[in-house]
Motif scaffolding. Structure first.
Motif, PDB file in Angstrom:
ATOM      1  N   ALA A 267      62.750 -67.209 -22.135  1.00  0.00           N
ATOM      2  CA  ALA A 267      62.471 -68.521 -22.726  1.00  0.00           C
ATOM      3  C   ALA A 267      61.035 -68.564 -23.218  1.00  0.00           C
ATOM      4  O   ALA A 267      60.106 -68.249 -22.467  1.00  0.00           O
ATOM      5  CB  ALA A 267      62.727 -69.625 -21.700  1.00  0.00           C
ATOM      6  N   LYS A 268      60.856 -68.996 -24.478  1.00  0.00           N
ATOM      7  CA  LYS A 268      59.522 -68.935 -25.094  1.00  0.00           C
ATOM      8  C   LYS A 268      58.951 -70.318 -25.394  1.00  0.00           C
ATOM      9  O   LYS A 268      57.757 -70.448 -25.591  1.00  0.00           O
ATOM     10  CB  LYS A 268      59.597 -68.121 -26.395  1.00  0.00           C
ATOM     11  CG  LYS A 268      60.051 -66.682 -26.166  1.00  0.00           C
ATOM     12  CD  LYS A 268      60.343 -65.969 -27.465  1.00  0.00           C
ATOM     13  CE  LYS A 268      61.654 -66.426 -28.061  1.00  0.00           C
ATOM     14  NZ  LYS A 268      62.818 -66.108 -27.232  1.00  0.00           N
ATOM     15  N   THR A 269      59.788 -71.340 -25.445  1.00  0.00           N
ATOM     16  CA  THR A 269      59.325 -72.692 -25.730  1.00  0.00           C
ATOM     17  C   THR A 269      59.866 -73.655 -24.683  1.00  0.00           C
ATOM     18  O   THR A 269      60.740 -73.295 -23.880  1.00  0.00           O
ATOM     19  CB  THR A 269      59.790 -73.149 -27.126  1.00  0.00           C
ATOM     20  OG1 THR A 269      61.231 -73.252 -27.137  1.00  0.00           O
ATOM     21  CG2 THR A 269      59.352 -72.168 -28.201  1.00  0.00           C
ATOM     22  N   THR A 270      59.358 -74.875 -24.705  1.00  0.00           N
ATOM     23  CA  THR A 270      59.834 -75.885 -23.756  1.00  0.00           C
ATOM     24  C   THR A 270      61.313 -76.170 -23.959  1.00  0.00           C
ATOM     25  O   THR A 270      62.082 -76.306 -22.988  1.00  0.00           O
ATOM     26  CB  THR A 270      59.028 -77.191 -23.924  1.00  0.00           C
ATOM     27  OG1 THR A 270      57.637 -76.909 -23.746  1.00  0.00           O
ATOM     28  CG2 THR A 270      59.471 -78.228 -22.913  1.00  0.00           C
ATOM     29  N   GLU A 271      61.738 -76.252 -25.219  1.00  0.00           N
ATOM     30  CA  GLU A 271      63.152 -76.498 -25.514  1.00  0.00           C
ATOM     31  C   GLU A 271      64.021 -75.347 -25.022  1.00  0.00           C
ATOM     32  O   GLU A 271      65.076 -75.570 -24.424  1.00  0.00           O
ATOM     33  CB  GLU A 271      63.342 -76.688 -27.018  1.00  0.00           C
ATOM     34  CG  GLU A 271      64.785 -76.985 -27.422  1.00  0.00           C
ATOM     35  CD  GLU A 271      64.927 -77.144 -28.922  1.00  0.00           C
ATOM     36  OE1 GLU A 271      63.915 -77.026 -29.635  1.00  0.00           O
ATOM     37  OE2 GLU A 271      66.063 -77.372 -29.384  1.00  0.00           O
ATOM     38  N   GLU A 272      63.578 -74.115 -25.260  1.00  0.00           N
ATOM     39  CA  GLU A 272      64.347 -72.955 -24.792  1.00  0.00           C
ATOM     40  C   GLU A 272      64.390 -72.899 -23.267  1.00  0.00           C
ATOM     41  O   GLU A 272      65.385 -72.463 -22.689  1.00  0.00           O
ATOM     42  CB  GLU A 272      63.742 -71.674 -25.356  1.00  0.00           C
ATOM     43  CG  GLU A 272      63.948 -71.506 -26.860  1.00  0.00           C
ATOM     44  CD  GLU A 272      63.349 -70.218 -27.393  1.00  0.00           C
ATOM     45  OE1 GLU A 272      62.866 -69.404 -26.565  1.00  0.00           O
ATOM     46  OE2 GLU A 272      63.349 -70.025 -28.616  1.00  0.00           O
ATOM     47  N   MET A 273      63.305 -73.354 -22.606  1.00  0.00           N
ATOM     48  CA  MET A 273      63.298 -73.371 -21.143  1.00  0.00           C
ATOM     49  C   MET A 273      64.344 -74.340 -20.603  1.00  0.00           C
ATOM     50  O   MET A 273      65.035 -74.047 -19.616  1.00  0.00           O
ATOM     51  CB  MET A 273      61.911 -73.765 -20.643  1.00  0.00           C
ATOM     52  CG  MET A 273      61.782 -73.775 -19.120  1.00  0.00           C
ATOM     53  SD  MET A 273      62.005 -72.123 -18.383  1.00  0.00           S
ATOM     54  CE  MET A 273      60.423 -71.388 -18.804  1.00  0.00           C
ATOM     55  N   GLU A 274      64.501 -75.479 -21.262  1.00  0.00           N
ATOM     56  CA  GLU A 274      65.522 -76.441 -20.831  1.00  0.00           C
ATOM     57  C   GLU A 274      66.919 -75.847 -20.980  1.00  0.00           C
ATOM     58  O   GLU A 274      67.772 -76.001 -20.094  1.00  0.00           O
ATOM     59  CB  GLU A 274      65.397 -77.722 -21.650  1.00  0.00           C
ATOM     60  CG  GLU A 274      64.114 -78.499 -21.385  1.00  0.00           C
ATOM     61  CD  GLU A 274      63.996 -79.728 -22.261  1.00  0.00           C
ATOM     62  OE1 GLU A 274      64.913 -79.939 -23.096  1.00  0.00           O
ATOM     63  OE2 GLU A 274      63.012 -80.482 -22.119  1.00  0.00           O
ATOM     64  N   ILE A 275      67.160 -75.191 -22.105  1.00  0.00           N
ATOM     65  CA  ILE A 275      68.467 -74.557 -22.314  1.00  0.00           C
ATOM     66  C   ILE A 275      68.682 -73.451 -21.300  1.00  0.00           C
ATOM     67  O   ILE A 275      69.775 -73.306 -20.729  1.00  0.00           O
ATOM     68  CB  ILE A 275      68.572 -73.999 -23.746  1.00  0.00           C
ATOM     69  CG1 ILE A 275      68.442 -75.121 -24.777  1.00  0.00           C
ATOM     70  CG2 ILE A 275      69.890 -73.249 -23.941  1.00  0.00           C
ATOM     71  CD1 ILE A 275      68.376 -74.635 -26.215  1.00  0.00           C
ATOM     72  N   PHE A 276      67.634 -72.653 -21.043  1.00  0.00           N
ATOM     73  CA  PHE A 276      67.737 -71.559 -20.078  1.00  0.00           C
ATOM     74  C   PHE A 276      68.102 -72.097 -18.700  1.00  0.00           C
ATOM     75  O   PHE A 276      68.995 -71.553 -18.024  1.00  0.00           O
ATOM     76  CB  PHE A 276      66.419 -70.787 -20.011  1.00  0.00           C
ATOM     77  CG  PHE A 276      66.397 -69.728 -18.936  1.00  0.00           C
ATOM     78  CD1 PHE A 276      66.848 -68.449 -19.194  1.00  0.00           C
ATOM     79  CD2 PHE A 276      65.937 -70.023 -17.658  1.00  0.00           C
ATOM     80  CE1 PHE A 276      66.857 -67.482 -18.204  1.00  0.00           C
ATOM     81  CE2 PHE A 276      65.942 -69.062 -16.654  1.00  0.00           C
ATOM     82  CZ  PHE A 276      66.395 -67.787 -16.927  1.00  0.00           C
TER      83      PHE A 276
END
Length: 485
Positions: free
Chosen positions: A51-60
């Motif tokens: 995960a590289k961004t805040t949005e990607e962290m939420e999806i992860f």
């Protein structure tokens, strides 16, 4: 790379996290170091890799919780109520198959690869210790033994064999559940139940049938869980693949938001392909003169080299869009596409017409494409199409701006309602411009029929082609950028 990690990576990609090959390899090395035992540590480590961004962290986080939560539950005890234990022990025909699950050690007692389902399945001589030839126990053996662990392993193995991870639609649930059961050995169990009833052993047949029903339910739960894990991302991807090929005139209003996002992603991909800064070293043609001059200090020894590189000629684009009737939908996406390429197409002037023609570039600069496109359609759309008037207006507004670097893109069906299309002006434009591209949303067999003036228009175009889907629109823009490099 092991199968769970591969499935998890696919889930992330379907969910919107663009996990690269390098990141996948890093994740594989992370799992080699940490294993799957410490769930919290694994989650923290993989999130740093993937995960590289805040949005990607939420999806992860969401995908991790769903993927690594155990989902197979086998409650075979409901198949044998406590009151039936004495009956089962007294029935000599079931003596080897009446081990009640509440008497079983936790997790079973034997190791088996499961999922084979290839045993004899007779059911009257099922000790649960495997077939005489040393092969894996049959599904009948596993059901009668009530070994949850072995059954769960068999389910997982069978799911891999039938490629459960490819499930996309809700209507596929029954199909995949049936395939998994057949892979585990459903036919043998059904034959065993039939044989027992034929022999008068109804109690044994009922017991096996009840346990088979419970297994069926567990398999359906596993299929539904897999569908829940990836269906949203896969269905979106499936929908996008369809929308790319659907005629833009047939796009429903509810799909506009998704289409706009698809256009932006396509434009970003084309931008990345055409705006990469090439390294100076070892590229292009060797510049002998500059290389020799640079290496005078080294007595002519070529320690440093200089290369000639061809600079990209960014085209100046003039886009003329017919915004009348059904053509307006195609014009909407062409304008959105062009303005999403502002990094590689910084000089785009846009014009819209149905009757008279006017420039809408200022609307895009002031409001952005989301607001500017509806405004342009409202101002210049809804009138009787007149290509002749549009050509005269365009000549007055932009003819002096056309030179050998200019690409003129005209989007329209060529139907001028009987008015003169003024191909003489189009001929002048072609003479001055680098190229003239005419995009027509109608099929070629309709060109020149009725009030279509395409037979007169085509000779004065560098290229005239059908463009009625997002895929074809992307190809046109890609060719435009490629020819400018």
């Amino acid at each position: 790379m092991d199968r769970p990690l591969a499935d998890f990576v696919n889930m992330l990609r379907y969910g919107g996290v663009p996990v690269s090959i390098g990141e996948t390899m890093d994740a594989a090395r992370t799992i080699d170091l940490l294993g799957y035992d410490d769930r919290g540590l694994l989650k923290a480590a993989l999130s740093q890799v993937m995960a590289k961004t805040t949005e990607e962290m939420e999806i992860f986080n969401s995908c991790f919780e769903e993927f690594f939560t155990p989902g197979i539950s086998l409650d075979l005890e409901t198949a044998l109520p406590a009151g039936d234990q004495e009956t089962a022990e007294q029935n000599s025909d079931l003596e080897d198959a009446s081990s009640l699950l509440d008497q079983l050690p936790a997790g079973g007692q034997q190791q088996s690869s499961g999922g084979n389902g290839g045993g004899s399945g007779t059911g009257n001589d099922s000790s649960g210790e495997g077939a005489p030839d040393g092969s894996s126990p049959s599904l009948t053996d596993l059901l009668e033994k009530g070994d949850r662990t072995e059954l769960a392993l068999a389910m997982t193995s069978a799911a891999d064999q039938v490629n459960l991870g490819s499930i996309v639609l809700m209507t596929q649930r029954g199909l995949f559940a049936r395939r998994i059961m057949e892979e585990m050995g459903l036919a043998d169990v059904n034959q065993t139940i039939f044989d027992r009833r034929r022999e008068g052993n109804d109690a044994g047949a009922d017991q096996l049938s009840e346990r088979l029903d419970i297994l069926f339910e567990a398999v359906r739960d596993m299929v539904e869980r897999q569908l829940a894990l990836t269906s949203e991302g896969k269905n979106t991807q499936f929908r996008q693949e369809i929308l790319k090929k659907v005629k833009l005139n047939n796009i429903e209003t509810r799909d506009f938001k998704l289409m706009r996002e698809m256009v932006r992603r396509m434009a970003k991909r084309l931008t990345d392909m055409n705006s990469r800064v090439r390294k100076v070293k070892n590229r292009g043609h060797l510049d002998i003169r500059k290389t020799m001059r640079r290496n005078v200090a080294y007595d002519g020894i070529l320690f440093e080299t200089h290369w000639k590189q061809k600079e990209k000629d960014r085209p100046r684009v003039l886009a003329i869009c017919d915004v009348s009737g059904s053509v307006a939908t195609v014009s909407r996406f062409l304008l959105l596409f062009l303005y999403s390429l502002n990094e590689v197409l910084p000089k785009v002037r846009s014009f819209a017409f149905s009757g008279t023609l006017g420039e809408v570039t200022d609307l895009f600069d002031r409001y952005g494409p989301e607001e500017a496109i509806p405004m342009a359609l409202d101002i210049y759309g809804g009138r009787s199409t007149d290509y002749g008037q549009a050509m005269m207006d365009f000549k007055d507004l932009a003819f002096d701006e056309i030179d050998h670097r200019t690409t003129v893109i005209i989007l329209g069906d060529g139907r001028s309602n009987g008015a003169d299309p003024r191909t003489d002006i189009l001929k002048e434009i072609k003479t001055r411009a680098k190229r003239v591209i005419w995009l027509n949303p109608e099929r070629k067999s309709a060109w020149g029929t009725g009030d279509s003036e395409m037979d007169k228009i085509t000779p004065y175009c560098t290229k005239a082609d059908v463009c009625n889907s997002l895929t074809k629109l992307e190809l046109v823009i890609r060719d435009l950028l490629k020819s400018s490099s």
